[in-house]
Write a protein that holds these residues in place. Sequence first.
Motif, PDB file in Angstrom:
ATOM      1  N   SER A   1      -0.431  -8.545  -7.574  1.00 47.58           N
ATOM      2  CA  SER A   1      -0.309  -7.029  -7.198  1.00 47.58           C
ATOM      3  C   SER A   1      -1.816  -6.589  -6.557  1.00 47.58           C
ATOM      4  O   SER A   1      -2.806  -7.075  -6.829  1.00 47.58           O
ATOM      5  CB  SER A   1       0.546  -6.233  -7.134  1.00 47.58           C
ATOM      6  N   GLU A   2      -2.031  -5.952  -5.604  1.00 43.76           N
ATOM      7  CA  GLU A   2      -3.195  -5.719  -4.899  1.00 43.76           C
ATOM      8  C   GLU A   2      -3.028  -3.904  -4.562  1.00 43.76           C
ATOM      9  O   GLU A   2      -2.399  -3.181  -4.074  1.00 43.76           O
ATOM     10  CB  GLU A   2      -3.806  -6.316  -3.999  1.00 43.76           C
TER      11      GLU A   2
ATOM     12  N   THR B   1       1.042  -5.425  -1.623  1.00 48.98           N
ATOM     13  CA  THR B   1       0.130  -4.678  -1.023  1.00 48.98           C
ATOM     14  C   THR B   1       0.268  -3.020  -0.697  1.00 48.98           C
ATOM     15  O   THR B   1       0.297  -2.831  -0.374  1.00 48.98           O
ATOM     16  CB  THR B   1      -0.461  -5.272  -0.430  1.00 48.98           C
TER      17      THR B   1
ATOM     18  N   VAL C   1       4.450  -4.620   1.628  1.00 53.30           N
ATOM     19  CA  VAL C   1       3.459  -3.635   2.057  1.00 53.30           C
ATOM     20  C   VAL C   1       3.280  -2.542   2.450  1.00 53.30           C
ATOM     21  O   VAL C   1       4.175  -2.156   3.051  1.00 53.30           O
ATOM     22  CB  VAL C   1       2.386  -4.756   2.777  1.00 53.30           C
TER      23      VAL C   1
END
Length: 336
Positions: free
Chosen positions: A257-258, A275, A292
Amino acid sequence: MKIIVPMAGRGSRLRPHTLTVPKPLIPIAGKPIVQRLVEDIAAVLKQEVEEVAFIIKDDFGREIEEVLVSIAGDLGAKGTIYYQDKPLGTGHAIMCAADSLSGPCVIAYADTLFKADFTLDESADSVIWVKQVENPEAYGVVELNDRREIAGLVEKPAVFISDLAVIGIYYFKDAGVLKAELQRVLDENIINGGEYQINDGIKGMMEKGMKFVPGKVDEWMDCGNKQVTVETNTRMLGFLHEEGKSMISDTVDLENSEIIPPCYIGENVVLKNATVGPYVSLGDGCFVENTVIKNSLVQTRAILKNADLDNAMIGNHAKFDGSFTSVSIGDYCVLE
């Protein structure tokens, strides 16, 4: 110095989020609106705060009252709870805290956040903070005289008076004078818009020759409805990021993940194939998978799966698994 916070309204424009939590307790960048408000006022006053008085409805509950008292305690101040049993206006709300209306005080409504210069004009009896707006006809505004002092207050003027809107933060050198004028408003049953208004007490002070001056607000952030609350969360995250504040917990479980800053990520949040950011707040215990999300405010222990979210506001313990983007989901709701 005292801080008086009228906050008895539930916030109907922010439903469904305020059906279970009063609006001032909704978190912005991980901290309740009212806590941010009181802490920001205390930080810029440059004076010791001896008491913070909260005016609430009597059905808010013991847990919320304890939270409010602890907010005051964290500032080294006494926390006092008063009740407004009927929605009879701003003047009536303030008079519910009559026992605390003495000496210098700031009165601030708990549905707005700000960035402001709080340097007090020692020659003034009162300071009313204002923000320049493009559509003054939608606000209460101040009228200034040639000495740049406040000569009048006009609610939603049909003709141009000024473009300086009252944001709901006031300083009084002696709150006892305001108390006396508001008592007169109540005794004489002076009603505007069906309610007892603080403006009528202020006008009484002006008629006695007291000096009112405007205070400058650099940023005014509203929390009135879902759209502006998400926008306020975005702006607050930006301010905190610029100040170098740490907003991501060390307990975040990050798997493929970011996180794109600025974001607030609470304790024990799990991110899987996700994200997150920019401009996202995730409360404690959230679980986010295959998602997201940006420009959104999510409270505690929500579960988000298979989503693409933007401009979303999601409550505590909610579950969302779907294709909608800009959603508003209250506490404990499930949308799958």
